[in-house]
Each structure stands twice: as structure tokens, then as C-alpha cells.
Write a protein that holds these residues in place. Structure first.
Motif, PDB file in Angstrom:
ATOM      1  N   TYR A  87       0.822  -1.209   0.000  1.00 23.60           N
ATOM      2  CA  TYR A  87       0.000   0.000   0.000  1.00 23.60           C
ATOM      3  C   TYR A  87       0.856   1.260   0.000  1.00 23.60           C
ATOM      4  N   HIS A 122       1.827   1.795  -3.454  1.00 24.42           N
ATOM      5  CA  HIS A 122       0.679   2.308  -4.204  1.00 24.42           C
ATOM      6  C   HIS A 122       0.527   3.809  -3.995  1.00 24.42           C
ATOM      7  N   ALA A 123       0.589   4.243  -2.746  1.00 21.95           N
ATOM      8  CA  ALA A 123       0.441   5.673  -2.447  1.00 21.95           C
ATOM      9  C   ALA A 123       1.535   6.485  -3.129  1.00 21.95           C
ATOM     10  N   HIS A 174       1.072   7.158  -6.701  1.00 19.96           N
ATOM     11  CA  HIS A 174       0.016   8.119  -6.973  1.00 19.96           C
ATOM     12  C   HIS A 174       0.312   9.506  -6.417  1.00 19.96           C
ATOM     13  N   VAL A 216       1.522  10.589  -3.561  1.00 20.20           N
ATOM     14  CA  VAL A 216       1.384  10.922  -2.147  1.00 20.20           C
ATOM     15  C   VAL A 216       2.778  11.098  -1.547  1.00 20.20           C
ATOM     16  N   LEU A 223      -1.513   8.652   4.862  1.00 20.02           N
ATOM     17  CA  LEU A 223      -0.897   8.811   3.548  1.00 20.02           C
ATOM     18  C   LEU A 223      -1.900   9.524   2.658  1.00 20.02           C
TER      19      LEU A 223
END
Length: 234
Positions: free
Chosen positions: A166, A169-170, A173, A175, A192
Motif C-alpha cells: 500500500y 501504491h500511495a 500516486h 502521495v 498517507l
């Protein structure tokens, strides 16, 4: 309206997901397990394909696991279904009011989740329950698509692999990831972007039967995750 659209988009995504053959090692292993089977399931037809996520398409909370069990999800076609990990997890979700029943034995057993969606960092069963970092990264594209549809407010990561998946993933994108980089621990939590990430020991039989993860411990982390998911945005 989001729920109708999300349900349709998830169905389309999963129709593609179950045909995925991007990781040759995992394809070979999932099919080998489905062919050789466990003796007690010798008369069953194993799923033997990537395992889609499952649950409420409008859920503000996503539970992110590691990978399908060899004779659980890889047999039944649904995450945490038909094995001891699922017995522990779905009993807890039922206690919390997030599931209509406390057991999960097969895809069509009537289980319905409310307010929670369950998915996996790796969608195919890996040898020794250990996907390689490259395999988790490859599967990250499916996680990206799924979470873009779901738009959860909290993620409960079961174990370090799910936690790291995760965080990755953040980062993909845009973050901003805190420094030092958030590390997994049972009870860890970090924000996040607009999503709260919480960590919990995995519900594996190895953890639950040794007492490393008890029902009380999991119930506590689940309550924390529900609170984070349902907290009103500022």
C-alpha cells in the motif's frame, strides 16, 4: 450512485484479472496446486486462477491481505475463504457487524460484507506463501485500479508485505511519503494523503494458533480501522 458504478467497474476489472498470466512462476504454481490438490479436497475443482477482491463496493475500509491460500482462495476463488485464516477473519468481521455470517466456505455460501472490502497484494498463490518483490510490484497495477474504483478512507494491512504494497501504491500516486518511511508493526498507523493506513499481524494460522494474534488483538485493530474509515473528513 457510486456503488452501482463501482460494482460494474470492479466486475469489468475482475473479468480481466482472472485471465492474468504476467508472473510465470505464480501461474505455474497456482496451476500445479490446483492439479495436485489436497487429499481432503481431491474431488473438488480448484479455482487455480488469480483471486479477485470481494466485498462492499462502497466500503470506506479495505482489508489488504498477502495472497490466496493454496487450498483456501486458490481452491475456492475468493480471498480468505475455505481455510483457517478465513475462519478467523470472517468471524471477526461478523462480531464487528461487517459480515452477515461468521463463516466462509465457498464463493456461493451467502456471505455478504457491509462497509468493508477485502483484497490481496498478490492475486495468485505463491510458493511458501512468499511472492517476490517483483511479483508484488507487478500485481500492484491491479491494486491501483481497484483502489481507484473503491476510493477507501482507511486500509488495514495484514502483515508487512501488504503494508509495503500500500505504501508503494500511495507513492505511485504522488502521495508524499513521510521520512523515515513508515514501517510495518502491529498497531502501527500513518496517514498517507487522505487515507489512513493501519497495520495488523496477518490472520495466518501460524499467528493465530501460536497466540501471536488473538481475537481480542484483532478486534481492537479492526475497531481502530473502522473508526479511521468512518471519521468525517476535515
Amino acid at each position: 450512485m457510486h456503488g452501482v458504478t463501482a460494482s460494474s467497474d470492479l466486475a469489468k476489472m475482475n473479468a480481466r484479472l482472472v485471465r492474468c498470466t504476467d508472473c510465470p512462476r505464480l501461474v505455474a504454481w497456482r496451476e500445479e496446486v490446483a492439479r495436485t490438490k489436497r487429499r481432503k479436497y481431491i474431488d473438488e475443482r480448484y479455482w487455480g486462477k488469480p483471486v479477485p477482491g470481494f466485498g462492499d463496493p462502497e466500503a470506506p475500509l479495505v482489508i489488504l491481505g498477502l495472497a490466496p491460500g493454496a487450498h483456501g482462495g486458490n481452491r475456492t476463488g475468493r480471498a480468505f475463504t475455505g481455510d483457517r485464516s478465513g475462519d478467523f477473519l470472517y468471524a471477526a468481521l461478523h462480531r464487528a457487524g461487517l459480515a452477515n455470517q461468521s463463516t466462509s466456505t465457498h464463493r456461493n455460501d451467502g456471505l455478504v460484507l457491509r462497509g468493508v472490502y477485502i483484497t490481496l497484494a498478490a492475486r495468485c498463490v505463491p510458493p511458501d506463501n512468499r511472492p517476490t518483490p517483483d511479483e508484488v510490484l507487478q500485481c500492484g497495477s491491479w491494486l491501483d485500479r481497484e483502489l481507484a474504483i473503491l476510493r477507501p478512507r482507511a486500509i488495514l494491512a495484514l502483515g508487512a508485505v501488504a503494508w509495503d504494497a500500500y505504501v508503494a501504491h500511495a507513492q505511485r500516486h504522488g502521495v508524499e511519503i513521510p521520512r523515515p518511511r513508515p514501517r510495518f508493526a502491529h498497531g502501527a498507523t500513518t496517514d498517507l494523503g487522505s487515507v489512513t493506513l493501519l497495520g495488523c499481524y496477518h490472520v495466518s494460522q501460524q499467528n493465530t494458533q501460536t497466540g501471536r494474534l488473538t481475537e481480542a488483538m484483532f478486534d481492537h485493530e479492526l475497531r481502530q480501522a473502522i473508526a479511521a474509515a468512518t471519521r468525517l473528513p476535515p
